[in-house]
Write an enzyme that holds these catalytic residues in place. Structure first.
Site, PDB file in Angstrom:
ATOM      1  CB  VAL A  11       8.466   1.390 -15.156  1.00 31.23           C
ATOM      2  CG1 VAL A  11       7.641   0.155 -16.097  1.00 31.23           C
ATOM      3  CG2 VAL A  11       7.876   1.264 -14.517  1.00 31.23           C
ATOM      4  CB  THR A  86       4.348  10.412 -13.824  1.00 32.43           C
ATOM      5  OG1 THR A  86       4.069   8.886 -13.033  1.00 32.43           O
ATOM      6  CG2 THR A  86       5.061  10.224 -15.380  1.00 32.43           C
ATOM      7  CD  GLU A 151       4.462   0.419 -13.157  1.00 31.41           C
ATOM      8  OE1 GLU A 151       3.924  -1.406 -12.819  1.00 31.41           O
ATOM      9  OE2 GLU A 151       4.434   0.841 -12.638  1.00 31.41           O
ATOM     10  CB  ALA A 255      -2.289  -5.149   9.648  1.00 32.34           C
ATOM     11  CB  CYS A 263       3.309   2.601  -7.055  1.00 32.89           C
ATOM     12  SG  CYS A 263       4.008   2.489  -8.527  1.00 32.89           S
ATOM     13  CE  LYS A 266       4.548   7.872  -8.412  1.00 29.36           C
ATOM     14  NZ  LYS A 266       3.910   7.503 -10.138  1.00 29.36           N
ATOM     15  CE  LYS A 329       7.406  -4.735  -2.596  1.00 30.92           C
ATOM     16  NZ  LYS A 329       6.555  -4.747  -3.602  1.00 30.92           N
TER      17      LYS A 329
HETATM   18  C1  UDX Z   1       2.592  -2.110  -6.170  1.00 30.00           C
HETATM   19  C2  UDX Z   1       1.500  -2.665  -6.646  1.00 30.00           C
HETATM   20  O1  UDX Z   1       1.145  -4.235  -6.052  1.00 30.00           O
HETATM   21  C3  UDX Z   1       1.618  -2.619  -7.609  1.00 30.00           C
HETATM   22  O2  UDX Z   1       1.024  -3.436  -8.790  1.00 30.00           O
HETATM   23  C4  UDX Z   1       2.000  -1.281  -9.018  1.00 30.00           C
HETATM   24  O3  UDX Z   1       2.554  -1.479 -10.039  1.00 30.00           O
HETATM   25  C5  UDX Z   1       3.621  -0.034  -7.805  1.00 30.00           C
HETATM   26  O4  UDX Z   1       3.204  -0.513  -6.187  1.00 30.00           O
HETATM   27  P1  UDX Z   1       4.916  -2.330  -4.493  1.00 30.00           P
HETATM   28  O5  UDX Z   1       4.706  -0.664  -4.802  1.00 30.00           O
HETATM   29  O6  UDX Z   1       6.080  -2.861  -5.236  1.00 30.00           O
HETATM   30  O7  UDX Z   1       3.939  -2.380  -6.102  1.00 30.00           O
HETATM   31  O8  UDX Z   1       4.893  -2.582  -3.149  1.00 30.00           O
HETATM   32  P2  UDX Z   1       3.031  -3.724  -2.848  1.00 30.00           P
HETATM   33  O9  UDX Z   1       3.998  -5.123  -2.611  1.00 30.00           O
HETATM   34  O10 UDX Z   1       2.391  -3.208  -3.829  1.00 30.00           O
HETATM   35  O11 UDX Z   1       3.776  -2.839  -0.778  1.00 30.00           O
HETATM   36  C6  UDX Z   1       3.518  -1.385  -1.605  1.00 30.00           C
HETATM   37  C7  UDX Z   1       2.973  -1.087  -0.031  1.00 30.00           C
HETATM   38  O12 UDX Z   1       2.175  -1.792   1.115  1.00 30.00           O
HETATM   39  C8  UDX Z   1       4.340  -1.724   1.073  1.00 30.00           C
HETATM   40  O13 UDX Z   1       5.116  -0.683   1.776  1.00 30.00           O
HETATM   41  C9  UDX Z   1       4.197  -2.911   2.188  1.00 30.00           C
HETATM   42  O14 UDX Z   1       5.036  -3.098   3.431  1.00 30.00           O
HETATM   43  C10 UDX Z   1       2.595  -2.212   1.812  1.00 30.00           C
HETATM   44  N1  UDX Z   1       1.534  -3.505   2.550  1.00 30.00           N
HETATM   45  C11 UDX Z   1       1.593  -4.720   1.134  1.00 30.00           C
HETATM   46  C12 UDX Z   1       0.816  -4.005   3.443  1.00 30.00           C
HETATM   47  O15 UDX Z   1       1.239  -3.296   4.730  1.00 30.00           O
HETATM   48  N2  UDX Z   1       0.135  -4.682   3.581  1.00 30.00           N
HETATM   49  C13 UDX Z   1      -0.130  -5.536   3.021  1.00 30.00           C
HETATM   50  O16 UDX Z   1      -1.232  -6.253   2.432  1.00 30.00           O
HETATM   51  C14 UDX Z   1       0.485  -5.608   1.196  1.00 30.00           C
END
Ligand code: UDX
Length: 439
Positions: A11, A86, A151, A255, A263, A266, A329
């Site tokens: 971040v 954190t 953020e 899905a 994030c 946690k 991801k």
């Molecule tokens: C997330 C939030 O989107 C962001 O705003 C915050 O600040 C931090 O956490 P991030 O963890 O980087 O961001 O990834 P994100 O794209 O949100 O995906 C999180 C998880 O959800 C991944 O494992 C992804 O595969 C899963 N996911 C996401 C799904 O299974 N289906 C979806 O439709 C979207």
């Protein structure tokens, strides 16, 4: 305007580089001398598309610098951001705030010029009050304010998210601090990015509520996917059918094997802890966290079922599975709470041999999955496999050479946990195909 960013992790570094790109003078600070040395040499501590270039140009222009010395670096900074980790506290899931408070104390001890101290780290409601207390009780005579500015960056798309945010949330309880924050975000303000000013406590809650809501959306569609499999529906159509309703919205309805990352897992746990502290139950979030945890394990079972279905033999011991994608991801090397970890473990526990490939995550994954054989490419993992599991939807796996896959795999069995392939096409190509929620 001079900005100090304390914490040069994911971040802090992305935010610092973007603020520098807006024209501010930014110093990114970190206690880790090796990290700072490497940043001076242009080596990024994380993989994030576009970050190395953005850091490079801004270092060259002189607007972005790095330091291990907080005391001298914060002098003259109008805003001092706290962007340290954190993590979940061992045992109880509460956010561990020791790094945040340590920074607050160091800032307090070294504050010489008026500054707004901005918490960017994800912190439970009330943390800003504690940071303010720490600084006030240090006896400083210098004018200061404490602000919350969460953020909302997604890994892999963080720079775009920072520069074109859906909204900027600022929790500031004084007009002076609000004014400083307006200056910090002026370049985005001019781009018409909506800035929402709230109380500090509301802002802290917004961050957790947003993540918990998104986690809920994903978990909801994942359970609908299970129902589709049993009742004979297609979750992609259901997601589209509900997502076109503006009140629901189509995003975060994909899905899959369950959410992972740094994030959602946690932050949902930390929010539950807050709910417990305030005796205000969040039963939906509790269900979401539990359902998601068991889903990751259930995906291992899904793969085992595919192996059994293919051989008719109940024992899968000695069979081989190829995992494609390990990170939580695509576009990141982050392995934190990745579904691949639970899936690999379930397979290994059943006596299955696991080979895996990931474009960016293998270095970290290798240490976390000692019993998995890491390969040089997807086809090396597929060689001799009784089933291929698409775990993370990296572009490199979207157009596999299916003839080659069929030739080198022991059996053409594909378990697609991200619904990347078209069921009719892949079956026509001779594969036994299982996906998520397409009954
Ligand atoms: C997330 C939030 O989107 C962001 O705003 C915050 O600040 C931090 O956490 P991030 O963890 O980087 O961001 O990834 P994100 O794209 O949100 O995906 C999180 C998880 O959800 C991944 O494992 C992804 O595969 C899963 N996911 C996401 C799904 O299974 N289906 C979806 O439709 C979207």
């Amino acid at each position: 305007m001079k900005i100090a960013m304390v914490g040069s992790g994911y971040v802090g570094l992305v935010s610092g580089a973007c603020f520098a790109d807006f024209g501010h003078d930014v110093v990114c600070i970190d206690k880790d001398a090796t990290k700072i040395e490497r940043l001076h040499a242009g080596v990024m501590p994380i993989y994030e598309p576009g970050l190395a270039e953005l850091v490079g140009t801004n270092v060259k222009s002189g607007r972005l610098t790095f330091s291990t010395d907080l005391a001298s670096s914060i002098e003259g900074a109008a805003a001092i951001f706290i962007a340290v980790g954190t993590p979940s506290r061992r045992g109880d899931g509460h956010a561990d705030l020791s790094f945040v408070y340590a920074v607050a104390e160091e800032v307090a001890a070294n504050l010489k010029t008026p500054a707004v101290i901005v918490t960017k780290s994800t912190v439970p409601v009330g943390t800003g009050d504690e940071v303010e207390r720490i600084i006030r009780e240090s006896g400083t005579k210098v004018q200061f304010g404490v602000v919350s500015n969460p953020e909302f960056l997604r890994e892999g798309a963080a720079i775009g998210d920072f520069k074109r945010p859906d909204r900027i949330v600022i929790g500031a309880d004084s007009e002076w601090a609000q004014g400083v924050m307006r200056e910090v975000y002026r370049p985005l303000f001019l781009n018409k990015a909506p800035i929402l000013f709230t109380s500090r406590r509301s802002s802290e809650l917004i961050k957790y509520a947003a993540n918990a809501f998104l986690a809920t959306k994903i978990t909801f569609i994942n359970e609908i996917a299970d129902l589709c499999e049993k009742a004979g529906g297609d979750v992609q159509d259901v997601a589209r059918g509900i997502g076109l309703d503006n009140r629901i919205g189509g995003k975060f309805l994909h899905a899959g094997p369950g959410y992972g990352g740094s994030c959602f897992p946690k932050d949902t746990l930390a929010l539950l802890k807050t709910a417990e502290d305030f005796a205000s139950p969040l039963r939906i979030v509790e269900a979401v966290a539990n359902v998601n945890e068991s889903r990751k394990r259930a995906m291992g079972r899904k793969v085992i079922d595919a192996l059994i279905g293919q051989s008719g033999d109940d024992s899968v011991r000695g069979k081989k599975v190829a995992l494609l994608g390990l990170t939580f991801k695509p576009q990141t090397d982050d392995m934190r709470d990745a579904p691949s970890l639970a899936i690999a473990q379930a397979l290994i526990d059943a006596g299955v041999e696991v080979a895996a490939y990931d474009p960016e995550g293998m270095e970290l994954a290798a240490g976390m999955m000692p019993h998995v054989t890491m390969t040089k490419g997807p086809y090396e993992a597929i060689e001799g496999a009784d089933a291929i599991v698409l775990v993370t939807e990296w572009d490199a796996f979207r157009a596999l050479d299916l003839d080659r896959v069929k030739r080198i795999a022991r059996a053409p069995v594909l378990v697609d946990l991200r619904n990347v392939y078209d069921p009719a096409e892949i079956r026509a190509a001779g594969f036994t195909y299982t996906s998520v929620g397409r009954g």
